[in-house]
Write a protein that holds these residues in place. Sequence first.
Motif, mmCIF file in Angstrom:
data_model
loop_
_atom_site.group_PDB
_atom_site.id
_atom_site.type_symbol
_atom_site.label_atom_id
_atom_site.label_comp_id
_atom_site.label_asym_id
_atom_site.label_seq_id
_atom_site.Cartn_x
_atom_site.Cartn_y
_atom_site.Cartn_z
ATOM 1 N N ALA A 138 3.627 -7.903 -6.300
ATOM 2 C CA ALA A 138 2.541 -8.192 -6.600
ATOM 3 C C ALA A 138 1.831 -7.972 -5.169
ATOM 4 N N ARG A 139 2.264 -8.781 -3.968
ATOM 5 C CA ARG A 139 1.840 -8.898 -2.792
ATOM 6 C C ARG A 139 1.800 -7.119 -2.135
ATOM 7 N N VAL A 140 2.761 -6.449 -2.425
ATOM 8 C CA VAL A 140 2.542 -5.129 -2.045
ATOM 9 C C VAL A 140 1.510 -4.237 -2.624
ATOM 10 N N ARG A 141 1.334 -4.607 -3.659
ATOM 11 C CA ARG A 141 -0.037 -4.066 -4.497
ATOM 12 C C ARG A 141 -1.284 -4.530 -3.854
ATOM 13 N N ARG A 142 -1.395 -5.769 -3.557
ATOM 14 C CA ARG A 142 -2.535 -6.135 -2.903
ATOM 15 C C ARG A 142 -2.935 -5.578 -1.481
ATOM 16 N N LEU A 143 -1.673 -5.338 -0.831
ATOM 17 C CA LEU A 143 -1.882 -4.668 0.621
ATOM 18 C C LEU A 143 -2.399 -3.350 0.113
ATOM 19 N N ALA A 144 -1.940 -2.718 -0.696
ATOM 20 C CA ALA A 144 -2.277 -1.252 -1.097
ATOM 21 C C ALA A 144 -3.574 -1.222 -1.470
ATOM 22 N N ALA A 145 -4.220 -2.118 -2.107
ATOM 23 C CA ALA A 145 -5.648 -2.127 -2.893
ATOM 24 C C ALA A 145 -6.438 -2.240 -1.635
ATOM 25 N N GLU A 147 -6.123 -0.914 1.219
ATOM 26 C CA GLU A 147 -6.146 0.305 1.892
ATOM 27 C C GLU A 147 -6.913 1.496 0.858
ATOM 28 N N GLY A 148 -7.270 0.970 -0.091
ATOM 29 C CA GLY A 148 -7.978 1.889 -0.994
ATOM 30 C C GLY A 148 -7.075 2.708 -1.971
ATOM 31 N N ALA A 149 -5.936 2.143 -2.152
ATOM 32 C CA ALA A 149 -5.082 2.806 -3.034
ATOM 33 C C ALA A 149 -4.531 1.869 -4.242
ATOM 34 N N GLU A 150 -4.123 2.546 -5.254
ATOM 35 C CA GLU A 150 -3.604 1.932 -6.580
ATOM 36 C C GLU A 150 -2.302 1.130 -6.434
ATOM 37 N N GLU A 151 -1.421 1.805 -5.687
ATOM 38 C CA GLU A 151 -0.008 1.607 -5.713
ATOM 39 C C GLU A 151 0.673 2.019 -4.246
ATOM 40 N N ALA A 152 1.857 1.430 -3.879
ATOM 41 C CA ALA A 152 2.410 1.545 -2.600
ATOM 42 C C ALA A 152 3.595 2.185 -2.725
#
Length: 266
Positions: A138-145, A147-152
């Motif tokens: 979930a932390r990785v997904r928050r980082l992606a968000a 950066e303007g992305a939905e997933e990493a």
Amino acid sequence: MTRPAVAEGLWAWTPGRGLAPAPDQKAGGRLLVADSWLLREGRVRAHARHRERFSRSCVESGGPEPRRLVAFWQAVTAALPRTGEWFPRVELAAESLELRLLVRPAPPLGTEIRLWAAGQSDPRALPRRKGPDLEALARVRRLAAAEGAEEAVLITPSGTVLESATASVLWWEDDTLCLPPPQLPVLPGVTAGLIQERALRSGIRIAHRERTVAELDGREVWLVNALHGIRPVTGWTGRPMRVPPAERAGEWRTWLDGLMEPLPER
């Protein structure tokens, strides 16, 4: 038989008593095992495969004995709502080894996705088992968000693509369906398995290949999981990446949607 649990919430299971609403303090906490899927109007895809993966992971984690897992799954199957769209999750709690069912509405379903192409080091301690690393992902997904992305995209130390925070990564090289080699630390995805089996039946070549994110440039790339099914990547952030038309995704999505079947009674 347990009555259908039509409202969202956390349900705890005990032998002989079945499912009952869990106290609020039991929500959250570390999980040894988790599994989830889309439930739409009482229909689900690959229900038995999710049961098998969850039960196998519970046994490997030192959880309840198989006969209790069978009884738990029967109670879950009977309790799941037969109307509406849901995203239920079965859980094995870490400290108590309690079996639980989380009934929650399905989020909006996506038909495409935007990926963060920077490549994130895999934070998981147990990548082949769903559950223990949900918070790290979930932390990785928050980082992606951010950066303007939905997933990493998760990568190995050498940069090889593994999967995303919530989905398997598949891609096409000419007419070959590709995915990371199984000896890499990847979750055995139920949906990815269904797709591979269809490819084999259809005479489509499958290859396990080690690729970096940069080597996916110009490829038709899919993220696949039990909730959204197949989502073609239609944009990247973090590096310039060409995105071809997702020529194959539509027909494969239609086929995958057609696999949904009514829940058994138990």
